[in-house]
Design a protein around this motif. Structure first.
Motif, PDB file in Angstrom:
ATOM      1  N   SER A 648       0.824  -1.202   0.000  1.00 13.13           N
ATOM      2  CA  SER A 648       0.000   0.000   0.000  1.00 13.13           C
ATOM      3  C   SER A 648       0.862   1.257   0.000  1.00 13.13           C
ATOM      4  CB  SER A 648      -0.934   0.001   1.213  1.00 13.13           C
ATOM      5  OG  SER A 648      -1.731   1.160   1.240  1.00 13.13           O
ATOM      6  N   LEU A 652       0.861   4.076  -2.863  1.00 12.84           N
ATOM      7  CA  LEU A 652       0.611   5.476  -2.533  1.00 12.84           C
ATOM      8  C   LEU A 652       1.745   6.354  -3.045  1.00 12.84           C
ATOM      9  CD1 LEU A 652      -1.293   7.441  -1.075  1.00 12.84           C
ATOM     10  CD2 LEU A 652       0.042   7.057   1.002  1.00 12.84           C
ATOM     11  N   GLY A 655       1.375   7.056  -6.513  1.00 13.36           N
ATOM     12  CA  GLY A 655       0.145   7.751  -6.869  1.00 13.36           C
ATOM     13  C   GLY A 655      -0.909   6.853  -7.474  1.00 13.36           C
ATOM     14  N   ARG A 656      -0.940   5.571  -7.041  1.00 10.96           N
ATOM     15  CA  ARG A 656      -1.881   4.611  -7.605  1.00 10.96           C
ATOM     16  C   ARG A 656      -3.026   4.360  -6.621  1.00 10.96           C
ATOM     17  NH1 ARG A 656      -0.620   5.196 -12.725  1.00 10.96           N
ATOM     18  NH2 ARG A 656       1.586   4.780 -13.135  1.00 10.96           N
ATOM     19  N   PRO A 657      -4.243   4.738  -6.957  1.00 11.78           N
ATOM     20  CA  PRO A 657      -5.371   4.530  -6.044  1.00 11.78           C
ATOM     21  C   PRO A 657      -5.659   3.049  -5.852  1.00 11.78           C
ATOM     22  CG  PRO A 657      -6.148   5.288  -8.175  1.00 11.78           C
ATOM     23  CD  PRO A 657      -4.655   5.398  -8.211  1.00 11.78           C
ATOM     24  N   HIS A 658      -6.045   2.686  -4.648  1.00 16.33           N
ATOM     25  CA  HIS A 658      -6.347   1.304  -4.308  1.00 16.33           C
ATOM     26  C   HIS A 658      -7.157   1.307  -3.018  1.00 16.33           C
ATOM     27  CE1 HIS A 658      -2.753   2.375  -2.031  1.00 16.33           C
ATOM     28  NE2 HIS A 658      -3.036   1.402  -1.189  1.00 16.33           N
ATOM     29  N   THR A 659      -7.688   0.178  -2.655  1.00 17.69           N
ATOM     30  CA  THR A 659      -8.497   0.038  -1.443  1.00 17.69           C
ATOM     31  C   THR A 659      -7.827  -0.949  -0.503  1.00 17.69           C
ATOM     32  OG1 THR A 659     -10.536   0.457  -2.684  1.00 17.69           O
ATOM     33  CG2 THR A 659     -10.757  -0.639  -0.551  1.00 17.69           C
TER      34      THR A 659
END
Length: 693
Positions: A648, A652, A655-659
């Motif tokens: 994660s 971050l 700059g890669r969005p993820h959940t």
């Protein structure tokens, strides 16, 4: 109110509650004993007895009656032991019976209990500390158990409780398997009785060389983090030694070349010969089977095994009646039973395990078709006599003239347990599992040039050719685990997922069991590329087989543990194929995983760091362009939460969005009903949203 499938699956432990387990048969074949819960939703195991002559069964031990309102309390050591063995049940989860058939023993809520089987009388014994893994001596006089780092013994009548061996430092433990043996070698025991009941072989492990990690509970910042010794790849293991200890406490160390052969893999001690050990080198390419002179502690090599990739630890070597040495070894492409070094199982049979040994034969589980497991009798003369047949997964337990066959197949959703005696008709033992809420509709195909065994499931109301559905790949996909087996019960969750509007695909690629030596070893140094390529090939084969029913522009992938690693890898490496992923408890950086498993497949990170780099997910973080949900239990002491947190952080930073979905208080298993239900519903919702379902 209708209970959802995910909650029902959690409540029933995937419909395993109520199935007889831990089955034993008395030496005369007259009595079958087993653990079974009273129904399909209660987790508390009871000890039952089945009279073979009459077919009647009765409860020997009911933990609720013994503990009353106090309920069950587990020690930290017992919780850890159950985590290693993936044990989610409660009450009785194990027991032991002596060779005379007079006594049984078990641990319950940290206390030691003895059962006089003739009188059916259960007695709590005055044991010391929290009892771990008790075992009766074969003559039925004494019980040995681990407690507080010591190995202790006590008479079956409760007399003479004393320590035979006690730790000399805080990091020493007697009589218990070390973390690596239990987690990766499937060896959960730490002591073994002599056939005459006068002495034992006892493991002592010392965790002093092992690095200390800390498992915190962020939900409760007032609590101290739990210190844990964790042997990560490339770091020191526990120091493991073996000792012969008599009932007076006199002990002799068993000597072998521990510098060259670090792992104590298997131990057996039968009445038919000296004790046997199987030891293994740190790189797992060399192994020896040793006989032990307990008086001197000296050992002698009786089998010397080598493999350019790794030697597989299979069933424990043993002496059969008559003194012949029985082993399971990889030989010329097949896993075979060998007797005194000569293979007796022929080409075409992959041996899975040994059920029992006799003077003229071995009863084993084995496969001709990888999705099926049969019970077969392998004669020392090379003859093969199948005991079971059909599209199913079988297991067996024997005693005297009695054999108990456990079967799970495609013809019914469930498991049958049947007692077979040479002079009587077969008699079933009751299975009290909850009925499945639906029947999986499974098609097995052989995908691609490598003929990967692959299961395909559509919604039960899907009409062929009526609609092109999104695909959900649901693999484990890694070494030492097989998902595609001829058992309907194994596909209950997959069918529920399919009923949410997916074509669900489960593929066993290279590295999975049942396909032979070369198949398993193709993953060496290349876990990422090999296992991911196989999932891509399986998807292509399904698309070719069902061109009017699957939509390869909408492909999701989900999995747990290695399956979680593979799911995250899929969207990072092949966004052209996979469009969304849910990764549960993924290994993201193999340097953070344990020695034995990781070094078997990827070698030593200190000498080949490039192998670890190309199998790690962390360097791939900048490549993420598809929706990714990562789930992790913060109390996981196997795949620690640092795996998810490091990935994660890398995502971050790129700059890669993820959940990220953190699960407070949850370990590598998620047996809690509410957590399991909501977790599965959230995953499905995420996949539907991401794939535009």
């Amino acid at each position: 109110m209708t209970v959802s499938y995910p909650r029902l699956a959690a409540r029933t432990l995937r419909f395993t509650l109520g199935i007889p387990r831990n089955i034993t048969v008395s030496p005369d074949g007259a009595t079958v004993r087993f653990i079974r819960t009273p129904d399909g939703v209660t987790r508390t195991g009871q000890l039952w007895e089945h009279d073979v002559a009459t077919g009647t069964e009765s409860v020997l031990v009911d933990p609720v009656a013994l503990l009353g309102e106090n309920g069950e309390q587990l020690s930290a050591e017992e919780r850890s032991r159950r985590e290693r063995s993936r044990e989610s049940a409660a009450g009785l989860v194990a027991y032991d019976v002596d060779e005379t058939g007079r006594w049984a023993c078990f641990a319950l809520s940290g206390q030691l209990w003895a059962v006089h089987l003739g009188a059916k009388a259960v007695t709590a014994l005055p044991s010391t500390g929290a009892v771990i893994d008790p075992h009766l001596d074969p003559t039925g006089r004494v019980i040995a158990y681990a407690s507080g780092g010591a190995l202790r013994v006590i008479g079956v009548d409760g007399s003479g409780d004393r320590a035979l061996a006690e730790p000399e430092t805080p990091t020493q433990v007697w009589g218990q398997a070390e973390f690596i043996a239990a987690e990766e070698m499937e060896r959960f025991r730490g002591f073994w009785w002599a056939p005459d009941g006068r002495s034992l072989l006892v493991e002592r492990h010392d965790d002093a060389p092992v690095q200390t990690w800390h498992i915190a509970d962020p939900e409760h910042p007032e609590r101290e983090p739990v210190a844990q010794r964790y042997p990560a790849a490339g770091t020191p293991n526990a120091e493991v030694t073996l000792w012969h200890v008599d009932l007076e406490g006199r002990r002799t160390e068993i000597m072998w070349d521990r510098e060259a052969l670090e792992y104590l893999g298997r131990v057996s001690w039968t009445p038919h010969g000296a004790p046997l050990l199987q030891v293994l080198s740190r790189d797992q390419r060399s192994s020896q089977v040793l006989t032990v002179d307990v008086a001197s502690g000296r050992t002698e090599v009786v089998r010397d095994l080598h493999d350019d990739d790794w030697v597989e630890l299979s069933a424990a070597p043993r002496f059969a009646p008559g003194g012949r040495l029985v082993t399971v070894e990889d030989s010329v492409g097949w896993r075979r039973v060998t007797v005194d070094g000569t293979a007796i199982s022929p080409d075409g049979w992959q041996v899975r395990g040994i059920v029992d040994t006799f003077e003229d034969c071995v009863v084993a589980t084995a496969s001709q078709e990888p999705t099926e497991i049969q019970v077969v009798r392998l004669g020392f003369d090379g003859s093969v006599t199948p005991i079971t047949e059909g599209q199913a997964v079988h297991g067996a337990v024997t005693g005297g003239p009695t054999t108990v066959i456990v079967r799970s197949g495609f013809e019914v959703v469930g498991t049958t347990v049947v007692v077979h005696r040479e002079d009587a008709d077969p008699v079933p033992i009751r299975v009290l599992a909850e009925p499945a809420p639906h029947e999986p509709v499974v098609t097995l195909i052989e995908a691609g040039e490598r003929r990967m065994r692959t299961a395909v499931l559509f919604p039960r109301d899907h009409r062929p050719g009526s609609e092109r559905l999104p695909v959900l790949m649901d693999p484990y996909g890694g070494p030492h685990a097989q998902r595609v087996l001829a058992s309907a019960r194994a596909f209950l969750e997959a069918q529920w997922l399919a009923d949410q509007g997916f074509c669900v695909v489960i593929a066993d690629g290279r590295g999975t069991p049942g396909r032979g030596h070369a198949w398993e070893r193709e993953v060496r140094d290349e876990l990422a590329t090999v296992t991911l390529d196989d999932q891509v090939d399986a998807l292509a084969a399904v698309a070719a087989a069902y061109p009017d029913d699957v939509d390869t522009s909408r492909v999701g992938i989900t999995g747990w543990s290695y399956g979680g690693y593979l799911s995250a890898l899929a969207v990072l490496m092949r966004p052209d194929v996979f469009h969304a992923a849910v990764a549960g408890a993924p290994v993201t950086e193999w340097r953070l995983y344990d020695t034995c498993y990781t070094e078997r497949y990827l070698g030593d990170p200190n000498t080949q760091p490039e192998v670890y780099d190309r199998n790690s997910l962390i360097p791939l973080a900048p490549r993420l362009e598809r929706p990714l949900m990562i789930i992790h239990g913060l109390a996981d002491d196997n795949v620690v939460a640092a795996h998810t947190l490091r990935l994660s952080s890398a995502l971050l930073a790129a700059g890669r969005p993820h959940t990220v979905l953190p699960l407070s208080g949850v370990t590598h298993m998620t047996p809690q009903e509410v957590v399991a239900e909501n977790l599965k519903l959230l995953q499905v919702d995420f996949l539907k949203t991401s794939l535009g379902v």
